[in-house]
Scaffold this active site. Structure first.
Site, PDB file in Angstrom:
ATOM      1  N   LYS A  97       0.824  -1.203   0.000  1.00 46.09           N
ATOM      2  CA  LYS A  97       0.000   0.000   0.000  1.00 46.09           C
ATOM      3  C   LYS A  97       0.858   1.253   0.000  1.00 46.09           C
ATOM      4  O   LYS A  97       0.558   2.228  -0.683  1.00 46.09           O
ATOM      5  CB  LYS A  97      -0.924  -0.001   1.222  1.00 46.09           C
ATOM      6  N   HIS A 189       3.408   0.005   8.528  1.00 50.29           N
ATOM      7  CA  HIS A 189       2.988   1.398   8.547  1.00 50.29           C
ATOM      8  C   HIS A 189       4.220   2.295   8.412  1.00 50.29           C
ATOM      9  O   HIS A 189       5.296   1.976   8.921  1.00 50.29           O
ATOM     10  CB  HIS A 189       2.267   1.719   9.857  1.00 50.29           C
TER      11      HIS A 189
END
Length: 217
Positions: A97, A189
């Protein structure tokens, strides 16, 4: 942004969109359902172990629970990304992502599941670990994963495939055994602080390359 740039560069006298600020209500973000109670999550894992459907579907749910990856990262995984001898899954940047390559250390249980699955899908032309039933070039869908959760008795308000990440984050944080940085790294993240991100380039593996978590105890 376009009108503000036009004003700054003297290509427009003003920003006509300022009058619309607040006129459009931002949609409320609804988090995906996830089980965050350890006892209830144990019940979910036992139900997954007893799943009688496709082996690829069962394995995908088991691995989601162990690896805390995004469903899409797992669904599109190819066998070339796995080094089962070294117990490492290397996900290329283009499938992440955040467009940043990510490595996941595989526990023994995950390696065993993948080795067993390799006998089923390892020889297929598409080389997908989790090919769909209709062919070898397309993976199973996230709806397949969620459908399996429904079949074993968990509603869409109780558990979802993507919710396994929230389960991991919540239970790991509550345990107090790992630092927040390590948990965020495991979830792939990106550090929000640009300055810190520029200097902290490690992936939180220790010198021996085995543990992705740093104990805070």
């Amino acid at each position: 942004m376009g009108f503000r740039l036009a004003v700054v560069t003297a290509r427009a006298p003003n920003d006509p969109t300022r009058a619309l600020k607040g006129a459009i209500v931002a949609p409320k973000v609804k988090s995906r359902a996830a089980i965050t109670d350890p006892v209830a999550f144990g019940a979910l894992l036992r139900s997954v172990d007893g799943f009688k459907g496709q082996p690829t579907t069962k394995a995908s749910l088991q691995l989601l629970a162990m690896l805390a990856c995004r469903p899409g990262e797992l669904r599109y995984a190819t066998w070339a990304e796995f080094d089962l001898d070294s117990a490492v899954w290397s996900i290329p940047a283009e499938r992440m992502k955040m467009r940043r390559a990510h490595r996941i250390l595989l526990p023994e249980q995950a390696v065993a599941i993948l080795k067993n699955l390799h006998s089923t899908t390892g020889h297929l032309v598409g080389r997908l670990v989790f090919p769909g039933i209709g062919g070898t070039t397309r993976p199973i869908s996230e709806n397949t994963m969620n459908g399996a959760l429904r079949r074993i008795g968990f509603s869409q308000d109780e558990a979802t495939a993507h919710g396994f990440r929230s389960t991991f984050s919540t239970l790991a944080s509550k345990s107090g055994k790992w630092s927040v940085n390590a948990i965020e790294a495991a979830l792939a993240h990106i550090e929000p602080n640009a300055v810190r991100r520029a200097y902290a380039r490690g992936d939180y593996w220790d010198v021996g390359g085995r543990s992705p978590f740093q104990s805070v105890r």
